[in-house]
Design a protein around this motif. Sequence first.
Motif, PDB file in Angstrom:
ATOM      1  N   ASN A  69       0.744  -1.262   0.115  1.00 35.60           N
ATOM      2  CA  ASN A  69       0.184   0.066   0.061  1.00 35.60           C
ATOM      3  C   ASN A  69       1.051   1.125   0.047  1.00 35.60           C
ATOM      4  N   TRP A  70       2.042   1.384   0.756  1.00 37.77           N
ATOM      5  CA  TRP A  70       2.827   2.482   0.809  1.00 37.77           C
ATOM      6  C   TRP A  70       3.620   2.590  -0.553  1.00 37.77           C
ATOM      7  N   GLY A  71       3.865   1.293  -1.039  1.00 34.89           N
ATOM      8  CA  GLY A  71       4.390   1.374  -2.513  1.00 34.89           C
ATOM      9  C   GLY A  71       3.485   1.974  -3.466  1.00 34.89           C
ATOM     10  N   ARG A  72       2.528   1.877  -3.363  1.00 33.14           N
ATOM     11  CA  ARG A  72       1.504   2.442  -4.211  1.00 33.14           C
ATOM     12  C   ARG A  72       0.983   3.992  -4.258  1.00 33.14           C
ATOM     13  N   ALA A  73       1.252   4.027  -2.836  1.00 35.79           N
ATOM     14  CA  ALA A  73       0.854   5.595  -2.578  1.00 35.79           C
ATOM     15  C   ALA A  73       2.021   6.480  -2.594  1.00 35.79           C
ATOM     16  N   THR A  74       3.139   5.851  -2.706  1.00 42.09           N
ATOM     17  CA  THR A  74       4.435   6.741  -2.921  1.00 42.09           C
ATOM     18  C   THR A  74       5.056   6.653  -4.364  1.00 42.09           C
ATOM     19  N   LEU A  75       5.686   5.461  -4.482  1.00 44.26           N
ATOM     20  CA  LEU A  75       6.408   5.145  -5.837  1.00 44.26           C
ATOM     21  C   LEU A  75       5.222   4.901  -7.089  1.00 44.26           C
ATOM     22  N   GLY A  76       3.989   4.540  -6.299  1.00 47.81           N
ATOM     23  CA  GLY A  76       3.156   4.272  -7.843  1.00 47.81           C
ATOM     24  C   GLY A  76       2.008   5.332  -7.780  1.00 47.81           C
ATOM     25  N   THR A  77       2.254   6.486  -7.064  1.00 50.24           N
ATOM     26  CA  THR A  77       1.681   7.830  -7.120  1.00 50.24           C
ATOM     27  C   THR A  77       2.057   8.800  -7.350  1.00 50.24           C
ATOM     28  N   ILE A  78       3.226   9.292  -6.537  1.00 53.53           N
ATOM     29  CA  ILE A  78       4.027  10.664  -6.621  1.00 53.53           C
ATOM     30  C   ILE A  78       4.366  10.776  -8.134  1.00 53.53           C
ATOM     31  N   PRO A  79       5.371   9.875  -8.449  1.00 56.36           N
ATOM     32  CA  PRO A  79       5.969  10.199  -9.810  1.00 56.36           C
ATOM     33  C   PRO A  79       5.145  10.169 -10.869  1.00 56.36           C
ATOM     34  N   PHE A  80       3.942   9.224 -10.962  1.00 54.15           N
ATOM     35  CA  PHE A  80       3.214   9.208 -12.091  1.00 54.15           C
ATOM     36  C   PHE A  80       2.093  10.417 -12.095  1.00 54.15           C
ATOM     37  N   ALA A  81       1.537  10.643 -10.854  1.00 50.02           N
ATOM     38  CA  ALA A  81       0.708  11.810 -10.798  1.00 50.02           C
ATOM     39  C   ALA A  81       1.505  13.195 -11.227  1.00 50.02           C
ATOM     40  N   TRP A  82       2.953  13.351 -10.756  1.00 53.09           N
ATOM     41  CA  TRP A  82       3.598  14.469 -11.031  1.00 53.09           C
ATOM     42  C   TRP A  82       3.801  14.660 -12.687  1.00 53.09           C
ATOM     43  N   TRP A  83       4.065  13.508 -13.226  1.00 56.20           N
ATOM     44  CA  TRP A  83       4.357  13.548 -14.769  1.00 56.20           C
ATOM     45  C   TRP A  83       3.130  13.821 -15.198  1.00 56.20           C
ATOM     46  N   GLY A  84       1.996  13.387 -14.779  1.00 58.05           N
ATOM     47  CA  GLY A  84       0.446  13.482 -15.478  1.00 58.05           C
ATOM     48  C   GLY A  84       0.250  14.839 -15.428  1.00 58.05           C
ATOM     49  N   SER A  85       0.577  15.484 -14.004  1.00 57.27           N
ATOM     50  CA  SER A  85       0.269  16.922 -13.952  1.00 57.27           C
ATOM     51  C   SER A  85       0.533  18.142 -15.021  1.00 57.27           C
ATOM     52  N   HIS A  86       1.763  17.690 -15.906  1.00 54.41           N
ATOM     53  CA  HIS A  86       2.256  18.307 -16.947  1.00 54.41           C
ATOM     54  C   HIS A  86       1.085  18.296 -18.232  1.00 54.41           C
ATOM     55  N   TYR A  87       0.078  17.597 -18.036  1.00 53.94           N
ATOM     56  CA  TYR A  87      -0.844  17.238 -19.161  1.00 53.94           C
ATOM     57  C   TYR A  87      -2.447  17.784 -18.803  1.00 53.94           C
ATOM     58  N   GLY A  88      -2.329  18.318 -17.480  1.00 52.13           N
ATOM     59  CA  GLY A  88      -3.619  18.752 -17.100  1.00 52.13           C
ATOM     60  C   GLY A  88      -4.126  17.888 -15.893  1.00 52.13           C
TER      61      GLY A  88
ATOM     62  N   ILE B  74      -4.778   9.939 -14.400  1.00 51.89           N
ATOM     63  CA  ILE B  74      -4.256   8.932 -15.422  1.00 51.89           C
ATOM     64  C   ILE B  74      -3.013   8.241 -14.828  1.00 51.89           C
ATOM     65  N   GLY B  75      -2.147   9.032 -14.296  1.00 51.64           N
ATOM     66  CA  GLY B  75      -0.897   8.872 -13.776  1.00 51.64           C
ATOM     67  C   GLY B  75      -1.119   7.948 -12.570  1.00 51.64           C
ATOM     68  N   GLN B  76      -1.933   8.257 -11.742  1.00 51.21           N
ATOM     69  CA  GLN B  76      -2.350   7.771 -10.384  1.00 51.21           C
ATOM     70  C   GLN B  76      -2.702   6.400 -10.723  1.00 51.21           C
ATOM     71  N   ALA B  77      -3.690   6.097 -11.733  1.00 51.33           N
ATOM     72  CA  ALA B  77      -4.378   4.852 -12.277  1.00 51.33           C
ATOM     73  C   ALA B  77      -3.180   4.010 -12.734  1.00 51.33           C
ATOM     74  N   VAL B  78      -2.165   4.416 -13.396  1.00 54.51           N
ATOM     75  CA  VAL B  78      -1.274   3.583 -13.898  1.00 54.51           C
ATOM     76  C   VAL B  78      -0.206   3.161 -12.919  1.00 54.51           C
ATOM     77  N   GLY B  79      -0.042   3.963 -12.071  1.00 58.71           N
ATOM     78  CA  GLY B  79       1.068   3.303 -10.916  1.00 58.71           C
ATOM     79  C   GLY B  79       0.371   2.544 -10.233  1.00 58.71           C
ATOM     80  N   SER B  80      -0.956   2.776  -9.743  1.00 65.18           N
ATOM     81  CA  SER B  80      -1.477   1.776  -8.629  1.00 65.18           C
ATOM     82  C   SER B  80      -1.740   0.420  -9.453  1.00 65.18           C
ATOM     83  N   SER B  81      -1.842   0.579 -10.644  1.00 72.92           N
ATOM     84  CA  SER B  81      -2.090  -0.695 -11.389  1.00 72.92           C
ATOM     85  C   SER B  81      -0.932  -1.693 -11.447  1.00 72.92           C
ATOM     86  N   ILE B  82       0.322  -1.030 -11.298  1.00 67.71           N
ATOM     87  CA  ILE B  82       1.413  -1.983 -11.325  1.00 67.71           C
ATOM     88  C   ILE B  82       1.525  -2.738  -9.970  1.00 67.71           C
TER      89      ILE B  82
END
Length: 478
Positions: free
Chosen positions: A397-416, A422-430
């Motif tokens: 759960n912490w892996g999903r909330a940190t490594l699976g959320t923060i970098p993916f959501a930060w990357w996605g924020s550049h696209y609105g 979208i970034g959050q969904a991709v990271g949590s799916s992994i």
Amino acid sequence: MPITATAGGVGRARFVSGSLMRHVCVMAGTGAIGLIAVFAVDLINLFYISLLGEKEIAAAVGFAGVVGFFHASLCIGLTIGIAAVVSRTVGAGRGEDARRIATSSLVLMTAVSVVAGTGTAFFLHPALHALGAQGETARLAHRYLSVTVHTLPLLGIGMATSALLRSIGDARRSMTVTLGGAFVTAVLDPILIFGFGMGLDGAAVSAVVSRIVLAAIGLHGVIVRHRMLGRFEPSRLGSDARALGTVAAPAVLTNLATPVGAAFVTHSVAQFGPSAVAGAATIDRLTPVAFGLVYALSGAVGPILAQNLGAGQFRRVQEGLRDSLLFMVVSVAVAWLVLALGQGVLIRAFSADGQAAQLISRFCSWLAASFFFAGGLFVANASFNNLGHPLLSTAFNWGRATLGTIPFAWWGSHYGAAGVLIGQAVGSSIFGLLAVIVAFRLAAKLARQEVPAGTAPALDAPVAPTSPQAATAPAAAP
């Protein structure tokens, strides 16, 4: 021959025989009815708020929901420990110990929730600022939370009693606990928000009354109907707390990871304005209603696996995990289809426009599919918590909330704002996929250690004594 719990008190386990898929369907189905009722009221609450036509108020509900999510996650983590230890003790045929632990669990839940709830009141301003709330939105969110945070003990007691009822297999009464509180909110919300013109304050008062009813119904089921509570023994409280904490502490850490990830996502979305926050808030409240069966699996699977573990029926544990995942896949597929077909109705119902409408449409069309993996994580975590591997739940759960959320959501924020989701969904799916793989491997290893019929593993000994890598099951009692 196993006998079930009756109105006379704590009996022996009902999940150690019969169809596992039927047990999963009944427990998840009844649990989902209660959960969906609670979350549907939150959704209806947001619907009423949206009718006021002020995006700031809708956004305030979203920010307040993140803070409330932390509180609910704390209580859920504690109830996981309660259900796991009491279920395992019942499965081993130790009724008196189960009663004593049930009493200790309510005392501990009350103490922890008083500290967490009232303690939060002193940090509301910095917490809301950190989430990105500003101006009128921050002021409204603070006013709402100033009323509700002090009633966290009532919510905790209601959730704990519901977990105790699930631990003995009384899914119907466990469902009734949440249904009662939800019904009160559904009735009071329109009366207070519109009838008395109280607006957001009316929603806060309604939440308080709902929690009072939730606790009252739960205590009635536990004390009057099942006589599950034994005499409180202060001298045993410490040892009971350690037994519960073996599962509950990692479970609390596990569950707190989700609101941490949600807080980062909310902060990321907030930069795109109140409309984006309102859209994300709508999705947050729509998700548990649409996927109520999946959310309910976390609480439904635990007692089933724990009772069979306590009875030494390890192959049934493996089969229960398999049936739970199959149930999850079917549930997600149906919910995704309904959301995709009904997205237009939802957008109009919540008066969403601009970014809010875009986010809701994107979620219903595509992002809902990520729940195939999120649901897998829910089931895997339930197996980890109840089979003696609670730290794996924490790690995933912490892996999903940190490594699976923060970098993916930060990357996605550049696209609105949609890119954040979208970034959050991709990271949590992994992380969901990895958790399912590990859960199946552990269940297969456990199944190979099947003990002879009629015997049960010691609850304070390794689950699989021939395997040095196998984790130990938490002691149900000293």
